[in-house]
Scaffold this motif. Structure first.
Motif, PDB file in Angstrom:
ATOM      1  N   UNK A   2       0.881  -1.158   0.000  1.00  0.00           N
ATOM      2  CA  UNK A   2       0.000   0.000   0.000  1.00  0.00           C
ATOM      3  C   UNK A   2       0.920   1.209   0.000  1.00  0.00           C
ATOM      4  N   UNK A   3       0.372   2.359  -0.295  1.00  0.00           N
ATOM      5  CA  UNK A   3       1.222   3.553  -0.380  1.00  0.00           C
ATOM      6  C   UNK A   3       1.809   3.681  -1.767  1.00  0.00           C
ATOM      7  N   UNK A   4       2.917   4.404  -1.842  1.00  0.00           N
ATOM      8  CA  UNK A   4       3.511   4.706  -3.152  1.00  0.00           C
ATOM      9  C   UNK A   4       4.303   3.518  -3.698  1.00  0.00           C
ATOM     10  N   UNK A   5       4.139   3.299  -4.989  1.00  0.00           N
ATOM     11  CA  UNK A   5       4.883   2.219  -5.657  1.00  0.00           C
ATOM     12  C   UNK A   5       6.393   2.464  -5.577  1.00  0.00           C
ATOM     13  N   UNK A   6       6.804   3.722  -5.714  1.00  0.00           N
ATOM     14  CA  UNK A   6       8.257   3.985  -5.666  1.00  0.00           C
ATOM     15  C   UNK A   6       8.835   3.642  -4.294  1.00  0.00           C
TER      16      UNK A   6
ATOM     17  N   UNK B 182      14.890  -1.811  -5.831  1.00  0.00           N
ATOM     18  CA  UNK B 182      14.501  -2.023  -7.235  1.00  0.00           C
ATOM     19  C   UNK B 182      14.372  -0.681  -7.950  1.00  0.00           C
ATOM     20  N   UNK B 183      14.892  -0.622  -9.196  1.00  0.00           N
ATOM     21  CA  UNK B 183      14.819   0.636  -9.940  1.00  0.00           C
ATOM     22  C   UNK B 183      14.135   0.477 -11.295  1.00  0.00           C
ATOM     23  N   UNK B 184      13.501  -0.673 -11.485  1.00  0.00           N
ATOM     24  CA  UNK B 184      12.794  -0.927 -12.752  1.00  0.00           C
ATOM     25  C   UNK B 184      11.387  -1.458 -12.468  1.00  0.00           C
TER      26      UNK B 184
ATOM     27  N   UNK C 292       9.392  10.984  -9.031  1.00  0.00           N
ATOM     28  CA  UNK C 292       9.319  10.791  -7.576  1.00  0.00           C
ATOM     29  C   UNK C 292      10.501  10.015  -7.028  1.00  0.00           C
ATOM     30  N   UNK C 293      10.953   9.021  -7.799  1.00  0.00           N
ATOM     31  CA  UNK C 293      11.885   8.108  -7.163  1.00  0.00           C
ATOM     32  C   UNK C 293      12.979   7.554  -8.045  1.00  0.00           C
ATOM     33  N   UNK C 294      13.179   8.167  -9.243  1.00  0.00           N
ATOM     34  CA  UNK C 294      14.226   7.671 -10.142  1.00  0.00           C
ATOM     35  C   UNK C 294      14.043   6.175 -10.410  1.00  0.00           C
ATOM     36  N   UNK C 295      12.802   5.781 -10.601  1.00  0.00           N
ATOM     37  CA  UNK C 295      12.503   4.392 -10.969  1.00  0.00           C
ATOM     38  C   UNK C 295      11.968   4.413 -12.396  1.00  0.00           C
TER      39      UNK C 295
END
Ligand code: PNS
Length: 163
Positions: A71-75, A83-85, A109-112
């Protein structure tokens, strides 16, 4: 270097369209984490525990795939696992606009980074919503979802279909 990707979604319930994308992603990354969004505000048919259970059953033949709820943000889910992908499926041009916005937001948001796999044409019409509608009216969904999901849909929606 071992590369892990996250494939997120509601999976309410998992369909052969989802599994097509997950299988193809799993064959190209060392490890694939399937992130199942809790999101009670969407009033899912299946509780998160059940969506996870069905996904685990449907991906049991893929040894490098793990299923987790979030729950919350995916990033934040991605960062917590290093994980970055993100890998997502694209069914049609109509999916693209919203997916592009989410991909750009997650990058910002998260460089993902988000990588898109185009859904196999045989599944491009499939969605969990349509499968639920067909099942609700007693239609045959065996071409669209694994047997374990079809059976669960029958149990859950059978009464409504009969009524
Ligand atoms: O299967 P779905 O419902 O199309 O999946 C949507 C999902 C889970 C990918 C999206 O809703 C999501 O990432 N939600 C988490 C909340 C979040 O991070 N929102 C900002 C993304 S731009």
């Amino acid at each position: 270097m071992s590369v892990t990707a996250v494939s997120p979604g509601s999976f309410d319930p998992v369909t052969y369209g989802h599994l097509d994308v997950l299988e193809r992603a799993a064959s190209r990354f060392d490890r694939l984490i399937v992130g199942v969004l809790r999101n009670e505000s969407k009033h899912p048919l299946f509780a998160i525990e059940e969506r996870i259970e069905l996904l685990r059953a449907a991906t049991a033949h893929m040894p490098n795939v793990e299923i987790e709820g979030f729950s919350g943000l995916l990033v934040d889910f991605c960062h917590a696992r290093g994980v970055r992908v993100i890998v997502k499926g694209l069914r049609a041009v109509s999916d693209f606009e919203y997916e592009l916005q989410m991909a750009q937001m997650n990058s910002r948001l998260g460089d993902v980074e988000t990588l898109f796999l185009t859904t196999s044409p045989v599944y491009s019409f499939l969605s969990s919503s349509l499968v639920k509608e067909v099942a609700r009216y007693g239609g045959d969904v065996s071409d669209f979802v694994p047997p374990v999901v079809a059976e669960r849909l029958r149990q859950r929606l059978g009464d409504q279909a009969a009524g």
